[in-house]
Design an enzyme around this catalytic site. Structure first.
Site, PDB file in Angstrom:
ATOM      1  N   CYS A 105      35.857  37.370  30.086  1.00  0.00           N
ATOM      2  CA  CYS A 105      35.904  37.502  31.475  1.00  0.00           C
ATOM      3  C   CYS A 105      34.500  36.769  31.747  1.00  0.00           C
ATOM      4  O   CYS A 105      34.238  36.152  32.739  1.00  0.00           O
ATOM      5  CB  CYS A 105      36.145  38.507  32.249  1.00  0.00           C
ATOM      6  N   HIS A 140      36.054  36.514  39.925  1.00  0.00           N
ATOM      7  CA  HIS A 140      36.826  36.425  38.901  1.00  0.00           C
ATOM      8  C   HIS A 140      38.157  37.006  39.161  1.00  0.00           C
ATOM      9  O   HIS A 140      38.442  37.948  39.593  1.00  0.00           O
ATOM     10  CB  HIS A 140      36.437  36.689  37.425  1.00  0.00           C
ATOM     11  N   ASN A 196      45.158  32.523  35.608  1.00  0.00           N
ATOM     12  CA  ASN A 196      43.748  33.314  35.213  1.00  0.00           C
ATOM     13  C   ASN A 196      43.372  32.883  33.715  1.00  0.00           C
ATOM     14  O   ASN A 196      44.115  32.668  32.835  1.00  0.00           O
ATOM     15  CB  ASN A 196      44.094  34.818  34.952  1.00  0.00           C
TER      16      ASN A 196
END
Length: 170
Positions: A4, A137, A167
């Protein structure tokens, strides 16, 4: 792979490099090909991950406000999100399935992200609550709701479009 945080680390590196070149610019390209690693029967990952890429143009402008980054690296939770070894090589198949300990990822996000955002706000003397918008995010709505609450942010200042787009890890 930084998961991430990969995009943010890449943007920090690109910004640093571009700042050394007068009128310089560059392109940051990030991508994931996670469809090869998804177990479609695993409800904990199948609905969260997919293939994606982004291209971001980074241009130096001496008149612009500075960009601040607060970066950390912590490998202690490496087993919470893994893909078996040799995923991107031509070596014989081993276990290349993406596996996630959702609770571990959740706990990490809630224990680390608020402090990091506060640290960055303190450094640039502008707390997150004073920004017009804060863009996270978007791993999932539950994590974002907890972060929004923990940071005392107005929900309308934190757009979320997970229902419109997917995502990608970085």
């Amino acid at each position: 792979n930084l998961g991430c945080s990969g995009y943010v680390f890449g943007l920090a590196q690109a910004s640093t490099l571009i700042s050394t070149i007068a009128d310089g610019f560059g392109v940051l390209i990030c991508g994931d090909i996670l469809s090869k690693a998804i177990d479609r029967n695993d409800r904990g990952t199948a609905m969260l991950f997919g293939d994606a890429f982004s291209a971001t143009v980074v241009k130096y402008d001496k008149k612009s406000s500075p960009i601040y980054f607060a970066l950390r690296s912590d490998g202690s939770g490496f087993n919470d999100l893994t893909i078996g070894s040799n995923f991107f090589t031509s070596e014989p198949y081993r276990d290349h399935t993406l596996k996630m300990n959702g609770l571990g990822v959740f706990q990490f996000a809630l224990s680390q992200v608020p402090d990091l955002i506060k640290e960055l706000g303190d450094f640039c003397r502008l707390p997150a609550a004073k920004h017009d918008h804060v863009f996270f995010h978007q791993p999932n709505q539950i994590i974002l709701n907890h972060l929004i609450r923990r940071l005392n942010l107005a929900k309308e200042k934190t757009p979320f479009d997970f229902d419109q787009s997917g995502n990608a890890s970085g």
